[in-house]
Design a protein around this motif. Structure first.
Motif, PDB file in Angstrom:
ATOM      1  N   GLY A 126       0.826  -1.210   0.000  1.00  0.00           N
ATOM      2  CA  GLY A 126       0.000   0.000   0.000  1.00  0.00           C
ATOM      3  C   GLY A 126       0.854   1.252   0.000  1.00  0.00           C
ATOM      4  O   GLY A 126       0.550   2.245  -0.667  1.00  0.00           O
ATOM      5  N   GLN A 127       1.960   1.175   0.749  1.00  0.00           N
ATOM      6  CA  GLN A 127       2.856   2.329   0.857  1.00  0.00           C
ATOM      7  C   GLN A 127       3.380   2.775  -0.499  1.00  0.00           C
ATOM      8  O   GLN A 127       3.553   3.947  -0.763  1.00  0.00           O
ATOM      9  CB  GLN A 127       4.056   1.900   1.694  1.00  0.00           C
ATOM     10  N   ASN A 128       3.661   1.803  -1.358  1.00  0.00           N
ATOM     11  CA  ASN A 128       4.374   2.121  -2.591  1.00  0.00           C
ATOM     12  C   ASN A 128       3.539   2.072  -3.856  1.00  0.00           C
ATOM     13  O   ASN A 128       3.983   2.548  -4.899  1.00  0.00           O
ATOM     14  CB  ASN A 128       5.559   1.164  -2.757  1.00  0.00           C
ATOM     15  N   ALA A 129       2.332   1.483  -3.754  1.00  0.00           N
ATOM     16  CA  ALA A 129       1.562   1.247  -4.980  1.00  0.00           C
ATOM     17  C   ALA A 129       1.236   2.548  -5.705  1.00  0.00           C
ATOM     18  O   ALA A 129       1.236   2.595  -6.930  1.00  0.00           O
ATOM     19  CB  ALA A 129       0.299   0.480  -4.653  1.00  0.00           C
ATOM     20  N   VAL A 130       0.956   3.614  -4.949  1.00  0.00           N
ATOM     21  CA  VAL A 130       0.551   4.860  -5.612  1.00  0.00           C
ATOM     22  C   VAL A 130       1.704   5.437  -6.434  1.00  0.00           C
ATOM     23  O   VAL A 130       1.497   5.940  -7.536  1.00  0.00           O
ATOM     24  CB  VAL A 130       0.038   5.883  -4.573  1.00  0.00           C
ATOM     25  N   PHE A 131       2.931   5.325  -5.901  1.00  0.00           N
ATOM     26  CA  PHE A 131       4.104   5.762  -6.673  1.00  0.00           C
ATOM     27  C   PHE A 131       4.149   5.036  -8.013  1.00  0.00           C
ATOM     28  O   PHE A 131       4.410   5.623  -9.055  1.00  0.00           O
ATOM     29  CB  PHE A 131       5.398   5.369  -5.954  1.00  0.00           C
ATOM     30  N   LEU A 148      -8.911   2.495  -4.892  1.00  0.00           N
ATOM     31  CA  LEU A 148      -9.692   3.602  -5.426  1.00  0.00           C
ATOM     32  C   LEU A 148      -8.887   4.359  -6.482  1.00  0.00           C
ATOM     33  O   LEU A 148      -9.371   4.636  -7.583  1.00  0.00           O
ATOM     34  CB  LEU A 148     -10.097   4.538  -4.284  1.00  0.00           C
ATOM     35  N   THR A 149      -7.638   4.659  -6.143  1.00  0.00           N
ATOM     36  CA  THR A 149      -6.794   5.397  -7.090  1.00  0.00           C
ATOM     37  C   THR A 149      -6.613   4.594  -8.367  1.00  0.00           C
ATOM     38  O   THR A 149      -6.722   5.139  -9.475  1.00  0.00           O
ATOM     39  CB  THR A 149      -5.407   5.668  -6.470  1.00  0.00           C
ATOM     40  N   ALA A 150      -6.345   3.299  -8.194  1.00  0.00           N
ATOM     41  CA  ALA A 150      -6.129   2.459  -9.373  1.00  0.00           C
ATOM     42  C   ALA A 150      -7.389   2.398 -10.217  1.00  0.00           C
ATOM     43  O   ALA A 150      -7.340   2.455 -11.448  1.00  0.00           O
ATOM     44  CB  ALA A 150      -5.708   1.059  -8.945  1.00  0.00           C
ATOM     45  N   PHE A 151      -8.541   2.312  -9.537  1.00  0.00           N
ATOM     46  CA  PHE A 151      -9.810   2.247 -10.262  1.00  0.00           C
ATOM     47  C   PHE A 151     -10.038   3.539 -11.051  1.00  0.00           C
ATOM     48  O   PHE A 151     -10.414   3.518 -12.226  1.00  0.00           O
ATOM     49  CB  PHE A 151     -10.962   1.997  -9.285  1.00  0.00           C
ATOM     50  N   LEU A 152      -9.783   4.657 -10.387  1.00  0.00           N
ATOM     51  CA  LEU A 152      -9.964   5.947 -11.064  1.00  0.00           C
ATOM     52  C   LEU A 152      -9.042   6.038 -12.280  1.00  0.00           C
ATOM     53  O   LEU A 152      -9.446   6.507 -13.347  1.00  0.00           O
ATOM     54  CB  LEU A 152      -9.674   7.100 -10.105  1.00  0.00           C
ATOM     55  N   MET A 153      -7.829   5.559 -12.103  1.00  0.00           N
ATOM     56  CA  MET A 153      -6.883   5.589 -13.206  1.00  0.00           C
ATOM     57  C   MET A 153      -7.372   4.710 -14.355  1.00  0.00           C
ATOM     58  O   MET A 153      -7.323   5.087 -15.526  1.00  0.00           O
ATOM     59  CB  MET A 153      -5.519   5.105 -12.705  1.00  0.00           C
ATOM     60  N   TRP A 154      -7.853   3.529 -13.974  1.00  0.00           N
ATOM     61  CA  TRP A 154      -8.389   2.587 -14.967  1.00  0.00           C
ATOM     62  C   TRP A 154      -9.522   3.234 -15.744  1.00  0.00           C
ATOM     63  O   TRP A 154      -9.594   3.166 -16.968  1.00  0.00           O
ATOM     64  CB  TRP A 154      -8.876   1.334 -14.232  1.00  0.00           C
ATOM     65  N   LEU A 155     -10.392   3.915 -14.982  1.00  0.00           N
ATOM     66  CA  LEU A 155     -11.538   4.601 -15.570  1.00  0.00           C
ATOM     67  C   LEU A 155     -11.059   5.702 -16.501  1.00  0.00           C
ATOM     68  O   LEU A 155     -11.522   5.848 -17.630  1.00  0.00           O
ATOM     69  CB  LEU A 155     -12.385   5.200 -14.444  1.00  0.00           C
TER      70      LEU A 155
END
Lengths: 170, 372, 370
Positions: free
Chosen positions: C60-65, C224-231
């Motif tokens: 979780g710490q690094n996934a957003v990077f 959520l971030t990944a989903f938004l990006m996917w979208l």
């Protein structure tokens, strides 16, 4: 592709030149090793272990063209020299100086030279120095702290010393 | 550099040099350093750094950009020095031994680097940079875990107290400035390390000679256009590998010269900035990714190091914090590399556009495009 | 029908090897000696639940990077070695939020809001720069990133921050190298709906620590971030961006502004970098300033490449798999290696693995030739 073809056509003359170069390369390296090898000599003026050879009362030793060193019985001093072969001038009391040629063992960093044994021509007057009880080298754990892929090495600015303990990466 | 040299164009082409001169001149006054001190520092640093910077030239000729992989050679040189210190080989002989002992390793490293870069054509610089990081890992493994463990070490003073691995800082006293002081020329208040200069001059002569050989000509051809070179029968990949090997070997020697002047070696850090400072220097000197000359090297070393000499003190005086000067010099180093790369990429893109227009539009545009 | 061989080739041998290695690492702890790790990790032994907890947390710490790299890869800007710019905006946001004394969720999201203008500003300038240097993005990005880290290092010393928790105590000015967020927004995401498990230890201060703690909030945020990006990638802008990356000439012919799309991708990447560092800090517990951001882009890049991305193509799956594999490796490898051969090899392993995989990706022959 052409390069590969050229490579395979290395003639005997060329091989000879290459071999010669390799030999010269190694010879220069060995020469640098022998001529540059530094030795630390511990000079002893002590009785031999079995007591057969007595130390001199007062002796003056000059190694190559270094400053002469005075020894009383039981003294030990040290000096650093480069390469294996050395001329040692020894002056016992008021007698005429005696010049001795000494060859040091190549692969020893620290050797012990016994002046009384040298004067008496008793082998071995040069022995590798083995410290009786080796003092532990000062603690140094700094080798363990390597910054991950740090593009900042030696000249990296040291961060201001933190008053609070810095956390380590989990 | 043909065509009219208008003031505007002059400024554009020498932007980096001009910025550097201005910052340095502005910083001399607040730094409070005497001119004598600065000149002496520069004379020393010329001897210390030029060799490393010269190592960058040949890959530029071969069209491989700035060889960030030269760090690999620096690592080899350091391993050579570790062994020279281990066997207690003193003076110039120690340096000679270090260089000769590490050269096979440097050749191997250069070969690896060349093969890797051949697989990354078009992005040599970033790949070389990452390769240096990667090899840094291998180097750490070798020096920190195998020396004294798998490879016996004779000199306990350089080994960590745990019994294996080399200490963080290596004392190079036995070879310290042996090359510099071999023949030190005193002129007025300045002392010139002539032996170091001589080595550098020999290298310069070698480079000039090498450019004229068959191999050197091939390299230029490969650097100009790989496809054309290949069709005219030049073994492109092999030529590129040789360029990198030569550069790596020079970097190895250069690092030994650099470290003998410094007098001590940060075992795990000394090499990390080698390529950074060398590249910054050659770019400051007016070189680009595709074009560099001997003059660029020396101008660059003088300019970059003049700035490095004055900024820490200037930072201390102006802001009251020495750290600012330290950060500033890192910022300037990286900034100048970025700026030169940007300017170069921007310029070459414009040129490509101009040439494309030249093909489309009539002779007037073609003449303009051909002027460059 | 795709053959097994095809699947293996698609997935890539390095990834399979790393995956198997990771499985091996998870299987090893019961056999590993306990002595070494006790000293190093401060835990009694390598417990599987604690390891899993660690891996999830670090994921979780690094996934957003890692997610932040996707837009730029898709738009053809290559690997974002200049992610440090986003990280720096995030650091500005975090320190400003602390300066304004924002606590809890307000602190975290306040930091995000405060970071956004910087992210847009830095990202915009950075994007415009990259548009001028097409084809050389990666090398230049790296140096722009380095230079800005050092520029901000000067700024951290000079900017007029005054909050006593952040500045040097004796000087009263200049930010500290590491700033604890313990009293502000530590674990604000991690502890949201967190699922505890395993043994409970009570510290002298009365704080409970669990052997296993599933950081639900953090993972939800990532999801959520990944989903938004996917979208986003499926919106008109998103598809245009991908088109620009895969074939600029074709995109231009289709009426898409190449430069604008690239600019948008860089700004999004920079913003996600800012969000990434905030997520990282709330979990790690400290804001790290000065030279700390230098190395961060490299781990993110290594992660996405392990996940199967190439220099010009990346998907959400690459991000998630890559982050899990890379962080799993970084968590498990050191502790297992340390306890089996009783030596602190972790840093070396980290460097070799992460840089090795980047080289692998850079040297792989890509289908799209420049």
């Amino acid at each position: 592709m052409n390069g590969v073809n050229k490579e395979s056509k290395v003639g005997p003359r060329r091989m000879l030149v290459r071999g010669g170069l390799a030999v010269v390369y190694i010879a220069v390296m060995v020469m640098a090793f022998i001529l540059g090898k530094g030795h630390k000599i511990l000079i002893d003026n002590k009785d031999s272990q079995d007591g057969a050879i007595k130390a001199f009362e007062n002796v003056n030793v000059t190694i190559d063209s270094q400053d002469p060193i005075d020894f009383m019985a039981g003294d030990r001093d040290q000096t650093s020299v480069r390469s294996q072969w050395h001329t040692i001038t020894i002056k016992v009391g008021d007698q005429q100086p005696v010049v001795k040629k000494v060859t040091l063992p190549l692969n020893e960093n620290v050797v012990l030279l016994s002046i009384p044994k040298l004067m008496a021509n008793v082998e071995p007057y040069v022995v590798p120095f083995v410290p009786a009880d080796e003092p532990p080298p000062p603690a140094d754990n700094s080798g363990n702290s390597n910054e991950f892929t740090s593009p900042t090495g030696t000249e990296a600015p040291a961060a201001p010393t933190a008053p609070a303990a810095a956390p380590t990466n989990p | 550099m043909s065509g009219k040299m208008t003031p505007g164009r002059f400024l554009r082409e020498n932007a980096v040099i001009i910025i550097f001169i201005i910052i340095t001149l502005a910083a001399i006054q607040p730094s409070g350093l005497s001119l004598t001190y600065i000149v002496q520092e520069l004379l020393t640093r010329l001897g210390r750094n030029s060799f490393l910077v010269l190592a960058l030239l040949i890959p530029i000729y071969a069209g491989m950009g700035l060889n960030f992989g030269m760090t690999l050679g620096a690592m080899a040189g350091q391993i050579g020095l570790i062994f020279a210190i281990n066997y207690n080989i003193t003076g110039v002989n120690g340096l000679l031994f270090a260089v000769l002992a590490s050269m096979p390793l440097a050749i191997l490293m250069g070969y690896i680097c060349g093969v890797v870069l051949n697989n990354a054509k078009g992005r040599e610089m970033v790949t070389g940079f990452i390769l240096a990081f990667f090899m840094d890992g291998i180097y750490q493994f070798f020096v920190l875990y195998t020396l004294g463990y798998a490879v016996p070490m004779k000199n306990p003073a350089i080994v960590l107290s745990r019994g294996y691995g080399i200490r963080n800082t290596l004392n190079l006293d036995i070879v310290r400035q042996s090359l510099d002081t071999w023949w030190m020329l005193k002129i007025g208040p300045f002392s010139l390390p002539m032996a170091s200069y001589l080595v550098i001059v020999v290298l310069c002569l070698f480079i000039v000679w090498f450019k004229k050989t068959k191999m050197g000509q091939d390299m230029r051809a490969v650097g100009h256009d790989m496809a054309v070179a290949n069709s005219s029968g030049i073994p492109v990949n092999r030529t590129r590998i040789i360029a990198i090997i030569i550069s790596t070997v020079f970097a190895c020697i250069g690092q030994v010269i650099f470290l003998q002047n410094m007098g001590n070696m940060a075992t795990y850090g000394a090499h990390t900035q080698t390529a950074f400072f060398a590249v910054a220097a050659i770019l400051v000197g007016g070189a680009s990714v595709k074009k560099a000359s001997l003059a660029n090297v020396f101008v660059g070393v003088v300019l970059l190091h003049a700035l490095f000499v004055v900024t820490p003190n200037a930072g201390q005086k102006v802001f009251g914090q020495a750290m600012i000067g330290e950060y500033f010099r890192q910022f300037i180093g990286y900034g100048v590399i970025a700026l030169s790369l940007v300017l170069y990429a921007w310029r070459s893109r414009k040129e490509a556009e101009r040439q494309r227009e030249g093909l489309r539009g009539g002779t007037a545009a073609a003449a303009q495009g051909g002027a460059k | 029908m795709r053959s097994f061989k095809q699947i293996v080739t698609d997935f890539g041998w390095p990834r399979i090897i790393i995956f198997l290695f990771l499985v091996l690492l998870f299987l090893m702890p019961p056999f590993a000696k306990v002595t070494g790790i006790e000293r190093l990790a401060g835990v009694a032994s390598i417990s599987i639940p604690a390891s899993f907890s660690d891996v999830f947390n670090r994921f979780g710490q690094n996934a957003v990077f890692v997610l932040a790299l996707v837009p730029m890869i898709q738009s053809g800007c290559g690997l974002n070695f200049g992610l440090s710019l986003g990280i720096l905006s995030g650091l500005l946001g975090a320190t400003l939020s602390m300066q304004f004394n924002l606590h809890g969720a307000a602190g975290f999201f306040g930091g995000l809001v405060l970071a956004s203008p910087f992210a847009v500003l830095f990202g915009g300038a950075y994007g415009m720069l990259l548009n001028k240097v097409k084809g050389e993005e990666m090398t230049i990005a790296m140096y722009v990133g380095f230079a800005s880290v050092f520029f901000m290092s000067i700024m951290w010393l000079l900017l007029p921050y005054t909050h006593p928790d952040m500045v040097w105590g004796f000087a009263g000015k200049g930010l500290r190298t590491t700033i604890s967020v313990e009293n502000y927004w530590i674990h604000i995401l991690n502890n949201f709906l967190a699922i505890p498990g395993g043994d409970v230890t009570l510290s002298p201060m009365g704080v409970k620590t669990y052997e296993f703690l599933f950081p639900t909030g953090e993972l939800l945020f990532v999801a959520l971030t990944a989903f938004l990006m996917w979208l986003f990638m499926r919106t008109k802008t998103g598809t245009a961006m991908t088109a620009v990356g895969s074939n600029p000439d074709y995109a231009r012919a289709g009426g898409i502004s190449v430069d604008k799309m690239r600019l948008v991708s860089v700004i999004i990447s920079t913003f996600l970098g800012a969000a990434g560092i905030l997520v990282y800090e709330q979990s790690f517990g400290f804001i790290q300033l000065y030279t700390a951001p230098l190395a961060m882009p490299f781990s993110a890049i290594a992660a996405i490449l392990i996940g199967g991305a190439s220099v010009n193509k990346a998907s959400m799956v690459n991000v998630l798999i890559g982050t899990f594999l890379f962080q799993g490796l970084l968590t498990m490898a050191p502790s297992v290696i340390n306890s089996t051969i009783n030596s602190d090899l972790s840093e070396v392993v980290r460097i070799i693995v992460s840089q090795g995989i980047i080289i692998y990706a850079l040297t792989r022959k890509t289908k799209v030739t420049k």
